[in-house]
Design a protein around this motif. Structure first.
Motif, PDB file in Angstrom:
ATOM      1  N   GLU A  49      -0.660  -8.745  19.852  1.00 41.71           N
ATOM      2  CA  GLU A  49      -0.930  -7.624  20.768  1.00 41.71           C
ATOM      3  C   GLU A  49      -1.703  -6.499  20.089  1.00 41.71           C
ATOM      4  O   GLU A  49      -2.590  -5.896  20.694  1.00 41.71           O
ATOM      5  N   TYR A  50      -1.393  -6.238  18.801  1.00 38.88           N
ATOM      6  CA  TYR A  50      -1.959  -5.054  18.163  1.00 38.88           C
ATOM      7  C   TYR A  50      -2.859  -5.346  16.971  1.00 38.88           C
ATOM      8  O   TYR A  50      -3.675  -4.482  16.602  1.00 38.88           O
ATOM      9  N   GLY A  51      -2.712  -6.510  16.350  1.00 41.57           N
ATOM     10  CA  GLY A  51      -3.465  -6.805  15.134  1.00 41.57           C
ATOM     11  C   GLY A  51      -4.388  -7.991  15.306  1.00 41.57           C
ATOM     12  O   GLY A  51      -4.942  -8.218  16.385  1.00 41.57           O
ATOM     13  N   ASP A  52      -4.532  -8.767  14.231  1.00 44.87           N
ATOM     14  CA  ASP A  52      -5.458  -9.903  14.278  1.00 44.87           C
ATOM     15  C   ASP A  52      -4.777 -11.208  14.678  1.00 44.87           C
ATOM     16  O   ASP A  52      -5.379 -12.280  14.591  1.00 44.87           O
ATOM     17  N   GLY A  53      -3.509 -11.133  15.083  1.00 44.82           N
ATOM     18  CA  GLY A  53      -2.831 -12.301  15.619  1.00 44.82           C
ATOM     19  C   GLY A  53      -2.154 -13.187  14.598  1.00 44.82           C
ATOM     20  O   GLY A  53      -1.643 -14.255  14.949  1.00 44.82           O
ATOM     21  N   ARG A  54      -2.103 -12.754  13.338  1.00 47.07           N
ATOM     22  CA  ARG A  54      -1.539 -13.604  12.295  1.00 47.07           C
ATOM     23  C   ARG A  54      -0.563 -12.812  11.427  1.00 47.07           C
ATOM     24  O   ARG A  54      -0.688 -11.596  11.278  1.00 47.07           O
ATOM     25  N   VAL A  55       0.395 -13.531  10.858  1.00 48.99           N
ATOM     26  CA  VAL A  55       1.354 -12.970   9.914  1.00 48.99           C
ATOM     27  C   VAL A  55       1.109 -13.635   8.569  1.00 48.99           C
ATOM     28  O   VAL A  55       1.158 -14.859   8.449  1.00 48.99           O
ATOM     29  N   ARG A  56       0.847 -12.821   7.553  1.00 47.46           N
ATOM     30  CA  ARG A  56       0.541 -13.345   6.221  1.00 47.46           C
ATOM     31  C   ARG A  56       1.717 -13.142   5.270  1.00 47.46           C
ATOM     32  O   ARG A  56       2.544 -12.247   5.472  1.00 47.46           O
ATOM     33  N   LEU A  57       1.766 -13.968   4.224  1.00 44.83           N
ATOM     34  CA  LEU A  57       2.833 -13.925   3.238  1.00 44.83           C
ATOM     35  C   LEU A  57       2.320 -13.306   1.942  1.00 44.83           C
ATOM     36  O   LEU A  57       1.135 -13.434   1.625  1.00 44.83           O
ATOM     37  N   THR A  58       3.221 -12.670   1.206  1.00 43.89           N
ATOM     38  CA  THR A  58       2.856 -12.078  -0.075  1.00 43.89           C
ATOM     39  C   THR A  58       3.580 -12.796  -1.211  1.00 43.89           C
ATOM     40  O   THR A  58       4.530 -13.553  -0.983  1.00 43.89           O
ATOM     41  N   GLY A  59       3.149 -12.525  -2.429  1.00 42.47           N
ATOM     42  CA  GLY A  59       3.770 -13.125  -3.600  1.00 42.47           C
ATOM     43  C   GLY A  59       5.138 -12.566  -3.922  1.00 42.47           C
ATOM     44  O   GLY A  59       5.803 -13.059  -4.835  1.00 42.47           O
ATOM     45  N   ARG A  60       5.576 -11.554  -3.184  1.00 38.38           N
ATOM     46  CA  ARG A  60       6.923 -11.024  -3.345  1.00 38.38           C
ATOM     47  C   ARG A  60       7.837 -11.446  -2.198  1.00 38.38           C
ATOM     48  O   ARG A  60       8.881 -10.842  -1.966  1.00 38.38           O
ATOM     49  N   ALA A  61       7.426 -12.471  -1.470  1.00 42.09           N
ATOM     50  CA  ALA A  61       8.223 -13.008  -0.357  1.00 42.09           C
ATOM     51  C   ALA A  61       8.398 -11.988   0.764  1.00 42.09           C
ATOM     52  O   ALA A  61       9.457 -11.893   1.387  1.00 42.09           O
ATOM     53  N   ASN A  62       7.340 -11.219   1.014  1.00 42.26           N
ATOM     54  CA  ASN A  62       7.300 -10.296   2.138  1.00 42.26           C
ATOM     55  C   ASN A  62       6.233 -10.751   3.123  1.00 42.26           C
ATOM     56  O   ASN A  62       5.546 -11.751   2.904  1.00 42.26           O
ATOM     57  N   LEU A  63       6.074  -9.998   4.212  1.00 42.99           N
ATOM     58  CA  LEU A  63       5.119 -10.335   5.256  1.00 42.99           C
ATOM     59  C   LEU A  63       4.134  -9.195   5.462  1.00 42.99           C
ATOM     60  O   LEU A  63       4.465  -8.027   5.227  1.00 42.99           O
ATOM     61  N   GLN A  64       2.935  -9.535   5.910  1.00 41.75           N
ATOM     62  CA  GLN A  64       1.921  -8.533   6.199  1.00 41.75           C
ATOM     63  C   GLN A  64       1.251  -8.817   7.535  1.00 41.75           C
ATOM     64  O   GLN A  64       1.069  -9.976   7.913  1.00 41.75           O
ATOM     65  N   VAL A  65       0.901  -7.736   8.214  1.00 44.04           N
ATOM     66  CA  VAL A  65       0.116  -7.814   9.447  1.00 44.04           C
ATOM     67  C   VAL A  65      -1.045  -6.847   9.282  1.00 44.04           C
ATOM     68  O   VAL A  65      -0.858  -5.711   8.815  1.00 44.04           O
ATOM     69  N   ARG A  66      -2.242  -7.269   9.649  1.00 44.86           N
ATOM     70  CA  ARG A  66      -3.419  -6.425   9.464  1.00 44.86           C
ATOM     71  C   ARG A  66      -4.198  -6.276  10.764  1.00 44.86           C
ATOM     72  O   ARG A  66      -3.903  -6.917  11.774  1.00 44.86           O
ATOM     73  N   GLY A  67      -5.218  -5.396  10.705  1.00 50.69           N
ATOM     74  CA  GLY A  67      -6.045  -5.142  11.882  1.00 50.69           C
ATOM     75  C   GLY A  67      -5.379  -4.240  12.897  1.00 50.69           C
ATOM     76  O   GLY A  67      -5.695  -4.309  14.093  1.00 50.69           O
ATOM     77  N   LEU A  68      -4.473  -3.359  12.451  1.00 54.98           N
ATOM     78  CA  LEU A  68      -3.702  -2.537  13.372  1.00 54.98           C
ATOM     79  C   LEU A  68      -4.374  -1.179  13.607  1.00 54.98           C
ATOM     80  O   LEU A  68      -5.000  -0.621  12.710  1.00 54.98           O
ATOM     81  N   PRO A  69      -4.219  -0.626  14.818  1.00 56.60           N
ATOM     82  CA  PRO A  69      -4.840   0.667  15.125  1.00 56.60           C
ATOM     83  C   PRO A  69      -3.991   1.835  14.637  1.00 56.60           C
ATOM     84  O   PRO A  69      -2.766   1.745  14.525  1.00 56.60           O
ATOM     85  N   GLY A  70      -4.656   2.932  14.326  1.00 60.15           N
ATOM     86  CA  GLY A  70      -3.961   4.142  13.906  1.00 60.15           C
ATOM     87  C   GLY A  70      -4.974   5.215  13.558  1.00 60.15           C
ATOM     88  O   GLY A  70      -6.184   5.042  13.740  1.00 60.15           O
ATOM     89  N   ALA A  71      -4.467   6.306  13.046  1.00 60.57           N
ATOM     90  CA  ALA A  71      -5.329   7.424  12.655  1.00 60.57           C
ATOM     91  C   ALA A  71      -4.681   8.175  11.509  1.00 60.57           C
ATOM     92  O   ALA A  71      -3.447   8.234  11.413  1.00 60.57           O
ATOM     93  N   ASP A  72      -5.518   8.720  10.631  1.00 53.69           N
ATOM     94  CA  ASP A  72      -5.041   9.506   9.498  1.00 53.69           C
ATOM     95  C   ASP A  72      -4.052   8.730   8.635  1.00 53.69           C
ATOM     96  O   ASP A  72      -3.064   9.277   8.118  1.00 53.69           O
ATOM     97  N   GLY A  73      -4.296   7.425   8.500  1.00 53.79           N
ATOM     98  CA  GLY A  73      -3.451   6.607   7.640  1.00 53.79           C
ATOM     99  C   GLY A  73      -2.092   6.277   8.203  1.00 53.79           C
ATOM    100  O   GLY A  73      -1.202   5.841   7.469  1.00 53.79           O
TER     101      GLY A  73
END
Length: 281
Positions: A49-73
């Motif tokens: 709904e808000y990002g690029d449609g995918r959930v990515r994994l990190t080397g610390r066994a966490n998750l990331q979502v990118r392409g999200l809207p916002g302002a001023d960080g």
């Protein structure tokens, strides 16, 4: 050792996204990589709904979502509310410091102790301490359940189970005291509190235990019961379930549906995989 920083700690979280070229990137922290299937399904729906449609994994066994809207960080309020609704933001004050890596198979198969209760108590005590919210976003706890899969993984603080009742603490690259598992969470957070006392301030403040100008605690000898290094969890069928490799492009809805079919809880692993307890995936 002393350090000279050229930038501030910008390790991303939910409330402190990373401004990437395609929008804001958030990192969702998981304790020991554990996540309910319903939460992962909700997160990929959020990403659609808000990002690029995918959930990515990190080397610390966490998750990331990118392409999200916002302002001023910062995420747009509606986006932040939708992400919080997944249940994956249990603490706003401690979002950046809930960095707890655990042997992924603990409590499922093998190992010397089930470290899930230890990790949960560590997280509870961490979030209950207002002061420990000041830990750097890169500060990492690593808990090995005695099988040796994480015994050689770098950490700031951690432990290795010696049997079902005791563990030896890790303090940076050194060994600490042997403690009862029930006392281990409090012992680790006492050390974390001492790290805050010692880290300094300003751009040269330490991010890691190994960056302190003197040892946090006097090193102890390695306990002879410590395990040998076992290496990463292989992909495919393993004791306790199936370890599924995830590509760098992440998980889309179809992949999440395959992983969550019939599984109540999943474990994201430090090797960019997902451990599905039980049957094949």
């Amino acid at each position: 050792m002393s350090v000279t920083r050229t930038r501030v700690d910008r390790c991303p979280g939910v409330l402190r996204p990373w401004p990437a070229g395609d929008g804001l990137l958030v990192r969702v922290r998981l304790i020991g990589g554990r996540i309910r299937s319903s939460q992962l399904a909700a997160l990929v729906a959020f990403a659609e709904e808000y990002g690029d449609g995918r959930v990515r994994l990190t080397g610390r066994a966490n998750l990331q979502v990118r392409g999200l809207p916002g302002a001023d960080g910062r995420l747009a309020p509606a986006v932040l509310g939708a992400l919080a609704a997944t249940g994956l933001l249990p603490s706003t004050s401690h979002d950046l410091v809930r960095n707890v890596m655990v042997s992924p198979q603990t409590g499922l198969a093998g190992g010397r102790a089930d470290l899930r209760p230890v990790a949960d108590e560590l997280d509870r005590l961490l979030c209950a301490s207002e002061r420990l919210a000041a830990l750097p976003g890169k500060f990492l706890f690593v808990l090995d359940d005695g099988r040796g899969d994480l015994v050689d993984h770098s950490c700031d603080l951690g432990l290795v189970a010696l049997d079902g009742e005791g563990a030896q603490l890790r303090v940076g690259a050194r060994w600490g005291e042997v403690v009862d598992l029930t006392a281990a969470p409090a012992a680790l957070l006492t050390l974390a509190d001492e790290f805050l006392d010692r880290r300094g301030s300003g751009p040269d403040a330490a991010w890691h235990v190994e960056e302190l100008t003197a040892d946090l605690r006097r090193a102890a000898p390695a306990d002879p019961r410590l395990p040998e290094v076992s290496g990463p969890l292989p992909f495919g069928r393993v004791p306790g379930g199936t370890h599924v490799a995830v590509p760098d492009s992440g998980l889309d809805r179809a992949a999440v549906e395959r992983l969550t079919s019939g599984a109540g809880e999943l474990v994201v692993t430090p090797w960019r995989g997902v451990l599905v307890p039980g049957g094949e995936r």
